[in-house]
Design an enzyme around this catalytic site. Structure first.
Site, PDB file in Angstrom:
ATOM      1  N   GLU A  33       0.787  -1.122   0.022  1.00 52.73           N
ATOM      2  CA  GLU A  33       0.039   0.119  -0.171  1.00 52.73           C
ATOM      3  C   GLU A  33       0.977   1.259  -0.063  1.00 52.73           C
ATOM      4  O   GLU A  33       1.720   1.407   0.773  1.00 52.73           O
ATOM      5  CB  GLU A  33      -0.965   0.162   1.283  1.00 52.73           C
ATOM      6  N   GLY A 182     -24.749  12.221 -10.975  1.00 51.22           N
ATOM      7  CA  GLY A 182     -24.421  10.653 -10.566  1.00 51.22           C
ATOM      8  C   GLY A 182     -24.361  10.447  -9.052  1.00 51.22           C
ATOM      9  O   GLY A 182     -24.909  11.512  -8.361  1.00 51.22           O
ATOM     10  N   GLY A 185     -22.408  13.519  -6.890  1.00 44.87           N
ATOM     11  CA  GLY A 185     -23.039  14.693  -7.097  1.00 44.87           C
ATOM     12  C   GLY A 185     -24.360  14.671  -6.146  1.00 44.87           C
ATOM     13  O   GLY A 185     -24.422  15.516  -5.332  1.00 44.87           O
ATOM     14  N   VAL A 237     -20.463  21.936 -18.636  1.00 44.95           N
ATOM     15  CA  VAL A 237     -19.681  23.172 -18.321  1.00 44.95           C
ATOM     16  C   VAL A 237     -18.674  23.051 -18.973  1.00 44.95           C
ATOM     17  O   VAL A 237     -17.883  22.278 -18.988  1.00 44.95           O
ATOM     18  CB  VAL A 237     -19.498  22.909 -16.521  1.00 44.95           C
ATOM     19  N   LEU A 320     -17.820  -0.090  -7.520  1.00 40.32           N
ATOM     20  CA  LEU A 320     -18.583  -0.412  -6.013  1.00 40.32           C
ATOM     21  C   LEU A 320     -17.578  -1.198  -5.279  1.00 40.32           C
ATOM     22  O   LEU A 320     -17.183  -2.200  -5.627  1.00 40.32           O
ATOM     23  CB  LEU A 320     -19.894  -0.940  -6.391  1.00 40.32           C
ATOM     24  N   HIS A 445     -44.611  -7.188  10.817  1.00 43.36           N
ATOM     25  CA  HIS A 445     -45.511  -5.935  10.719  1.00 43.36           C
ATOM     26  C   HIS A 445     -45.331  -5.237  12.038  1.00 43.36           C
ATOM     27  O   HIS A 445     -45.150  -5.956  12.950  1.00 43.36           O
ATOM     28  CB  HIS A 445     -47.168  -6.410  10.560  1.00 43.36           C
TER      29      HIS A 445
END
Ligand code: FAD
Ligand code: NAI
Length: 466
Positions: A33, A182, A185, A237, A320, A445
Site C-alpha cells: 500500500e 451521478g 453529486g 460546463v 462499487l 408487521h
C-alpha cells in the site's frame, strides 16, 4: 522459492478482502500500500467519510425540521463544522484500524510503498527512495480508481473540488455548483444542501442517475427539487473562471448553443472515476489494458501475464466497494484451486441520500431494449402502515418479473431505508426466485419491508393494502 503465495497491490475493499480470504485458505500473503493508511478510496476518501457526513448532516436537518412535529422541542440547531469533520475522521480512523487488525489477525505482511510488477512472480516495493523486490507465486492488482477530470477545469481541492475536497470543506459554501448528477453529486450535494448551501447540479444527459430505472430517477429528481436542489439537465460546463471573490462557470446546452454564466463559491467535479494503474509498470511487464484503460481480465480475473490477476475498480464493471470485495474473495478462491465466482446479475446499487435509492437486476429500460416480456408490481410507501405513522411516505417499490415464468428480474426502491430493504431481493434473485415466492414469504408487521411484499403481490395484481 517464492517468499509469498500471494502479493496483493492495494488495500481498498478489493485488496484487503482478497488478502484475508487467501490467508483463510492457508496462503502466505503480503499486501502493498502506497498510502499512509490502509483501506483505499472506500475507507479514506469514499464510502465511509461520505456516509459519516450524510448521517451527521441528516441529523442536523432532522433536528431543525422534523423534531417539532413529533413533539420534540429543541432550540434551532447550530452547526459546528469542525466537530462534524472530527466525527467523520473518527469513523475513518476506526475503520482503518479495523483493517490493520484484520491484517495482524490473519498474519498478512503489510509492505508500505508503491508496488511495481517486474514480471511473473516479482513485485518491487518502493518507499522513501528505497526499494525491495519480493517474490511471490501470484499477484493480484487491486489499485482501484482515481477521479475523472474535466479538460480545462483545474481541481485545487479548495474552491474547485473533487469528492475528496468536498468531504473536507472548511466552511459551508453559499452556492455549490455540482458537475454531474451521478451518485457522488447527489450524495455530497445533499450533505452541503442540508448544511445550508444552495445547490445547482449540471448534468450532461437529460436525466439524473443514468443506469438507474428511469421512473425511479424521475421521482427522485422531483423529491430532490422539493428539498431545494436545482437541476440543469442536458447541459455541460465548458470552463470555470476563478476571480478572487467568486467562481464563474460557463454552461452550454449539451448539444451546443449559447452559453450562460453561473456564479458559485465552490464547484464540485464528479463526472465519474478512471482506473488507476500509474507506477505499476504494466506495459513493461506485459499486462494488457482494455481500450478504456482498465486492466483486461478473463472470466477468472487472470490478466495477460501468467500469475497476475486483477479485481475491483481497476477492471471492468460497476465501481462499487462490494463488487470489489466479492471479486477479492472469488480470485483468492480461484488461486487456491476452488471455483470462485461473482454473479454480476445480482449486484445491488444504493444512493445514500434521503430518501435512499436502491436497485438490483434489470431496469425497465433494459428489459424493453432486450425485448423481454415482463410484468410490473409497484407499491407506494403512502400505503405502508409503518411509513404512515413515521410520516416518511416518499417513494415506492417496483418489482419487474418475467411475464412467462414470474422470475424476478429487477427490483428498484426509492424510500427511507431502501438500501437495507434491497437485500431480500438480492437473496431471492440469487435463488432464481419468483414474485410469487416473495409474495408468500411472511414479512414482520409493521415494517417498511412489507412494501416489498406488497409490490410482489402487485405483480399478480393482488396487493392487499392498495
Ligand atoms: P480502492 O479502494 O481505490 O483502493 C486502491 C488502493 O490501492 C488505494 O489504497 C491505493 O493507494 C492503492 N494503490 C494504488 N496503486 C498502488 C501501487 N502501485 N502500489 C501500492 N498501492 C497502490 N462504493 C460503494 O459501494 N458504496 C459507497 O457508498 C461508495 N461511496 C463512495 C463515495 C465516494 C466519494 C467515492 C469516491 C467512491 C465511493 N464508492 C462507493 C466507490 C468505492 O470507494 C470503490 O468502488 C472502492 O473503493 C473500490 O475498491 P478497490 O479495492 O478496487 O480500490
Ligand atoms: P457517476 O458515473 O455516478 O456519475 C457521473 C455523472 O456525470 C453522470 O450522470 C454523467 O452523465 C455526468 N457527466 C459526465 N460528464 C459530464 C460533463 N462533462 N458535464 C456534466 N455531466 C457530466 O460518477 P460519480 O458520481 O463521479 O461517482 C464515481 C463512482 O463512484 C461511481 O461509479 C459510483 O459507482 C461510485 N460511487 C458509489 C457510491 C454509492 O454506491 N453510494 C457513492 C459515490 C460514488
Amino acid at each position: 522459492m517464492a517468499t509469498y503465495d500471494l502479493v496483493v497491490i492495494g488495500t481498498g475493499p478489493g485488496g484487503y478482502v482478497c488478502a484475508v480470504r487467501a490467508a483463510q485458505l492457508g496462503m502466505k500473503v503480503a499486501v502493498v500500500e502506497k498510502n499512509a493508511t490502509l483501506g483505499g478510496t472506500c475507507l479514506n476518501v469514499g464510502c465511509m467519510p461520505s456516509k459519516a457526513l450524510l448521517h451527521a448532516s441528516e441529523m442536523f436537518e432532522e433536528a431543525a425540521h422534523s423534531f417539532a412535529k413529533m413533539g420534540v422541542s429543541v432550540s434551532s440547531p447550530k452547526l459546528d463544522l469542525p466537530a462534524m469533520m472530527n466525527f467523520k475522521q473518527q469513523g475513518i480512523d476506526g475503520n482503518v484500524k479495523g483493517v490493520e487488525f484484520l491484517m495482524k489477525k490473519n498474519k498478512i505482511d503489510v509492505l508500505k510503498g508503491t508496488g511495481k510488477i517486474l514480471g511473473t512472480g516479482k513485485v518491487e516495493v518502493s518507499a522513501d527512495g528505497k526499494s525491495q523486490v519480493v517474490e511471490t507465486k501470484n499477484i493480484v492488482i487491486a489499485t482501484g480508481s482515481d477521479i475523472a477530470r474535466l479538460k480545462g477545469i483545474e481541481i485545487d481541492e479548495k474552491r474547485i473540488v473533487s469528492s475528496t475536497g468536498a468531504l473536507s470543506l472548511e466552511k459551508v459554501p453559499g452556492r455549490l455548483l455540482v458537475i454531474g448528477a451521478g451518485v457522488i453529486g447527489l450524495e455530497l450535494g445533499s450533505v452541503w444542501r442540508r448544511l445550508g448551501s444552495e445547490v445547482m447540479v449540471v448534468e450532461f444527459l437529460d436525466r439524473i442517475l443514468p443506469g438507474m430505472d428511469g421512473e425511479i430517477a424521475k421521482q427522485f429528481q422531483r423529491i430532490l427539487e422539493k428539498q431545494g436542489f436545482a437541476f440543469k439537465l442536458g447541459s455541460k460546463v465548458t470552463g470555470v473562471e476563478a476571480t478572487s471573490k467568486t467562481l464563474l462557470a460557463k454552461i452550454e446546452p449539451a448539444s451546443g448553443g449559447a452559453a450562460e454564466t453561473i456564479e458559485a463559491d465552490v464547484v464540485l467535479v464528479c463526472i465519474g472515476r478512471t482506473p488507476y494503474t500509474d507506477g505499476l509498470g504494466l506495459k513493461e511487464a506485459g499486462v494488457a489494458l482494455d481500450p478504456r484503460g482498465r486492466v483486461q481480465i478473463d472470466p477468472h480475473f487472470a490478466t495477460s501475464l501468467k500469475g497476475v490477476y486483477a479485481i475491483g475498480d481497476v477492471v471492468a464493471g460497476p465501481m462499487l466497494a462490494h463488487k470489489a470485495e466479492d471479486e477479492g474473495v472469488a480470485v483468492a478462491e480461484i488461486i487456491a484451486g476452488q471455483a470462485g465466482h461473482v454473479n454480476y446479475d445480482v449486484i445491488p446499487g444504493v444512493v445514500y441520500t434521503t430518501p435512499e435509492v436502491s436497485s438490483v437486476g434489470k431496469t425497465e429500460e433494459e428489459l424493453k431494449q432486450a425485448g423481454t416480456a415482463y410484468t410490473v408490481g409497484k407499491f407506494p410507501f403512502t400505503a405502508n402502515g409503518r411509513s404512515k405513522v413515521n410520516q416518511t411516505t416518499d417513494g415506492f417499490v417496483k418489482i419487474l418479473a418475467d411475464a412467462k415464468t414470474d422470475r424476478v428480474l429487477g427490483v428498484h426502491i426509492i424510500g427511507i431505508e431502501a438500501g437495507e430493504m434491497i437485500h431480500e431481493a438480492c437473496v431471492l434473485m440469487e435463488f432464481g426466485g419468483s414474485a410469487e415466492d416473495l409474495a408468500r414469504t411472511c414479512h414482520a408487521h409493521p415494517t417498511r419491508s412489507e412494501a416489498v411484499k406488497e409490490a410482489a403481490l402487485a405483480v399478480g395484481k393482488r396487493a392487499i393494502h392498495m
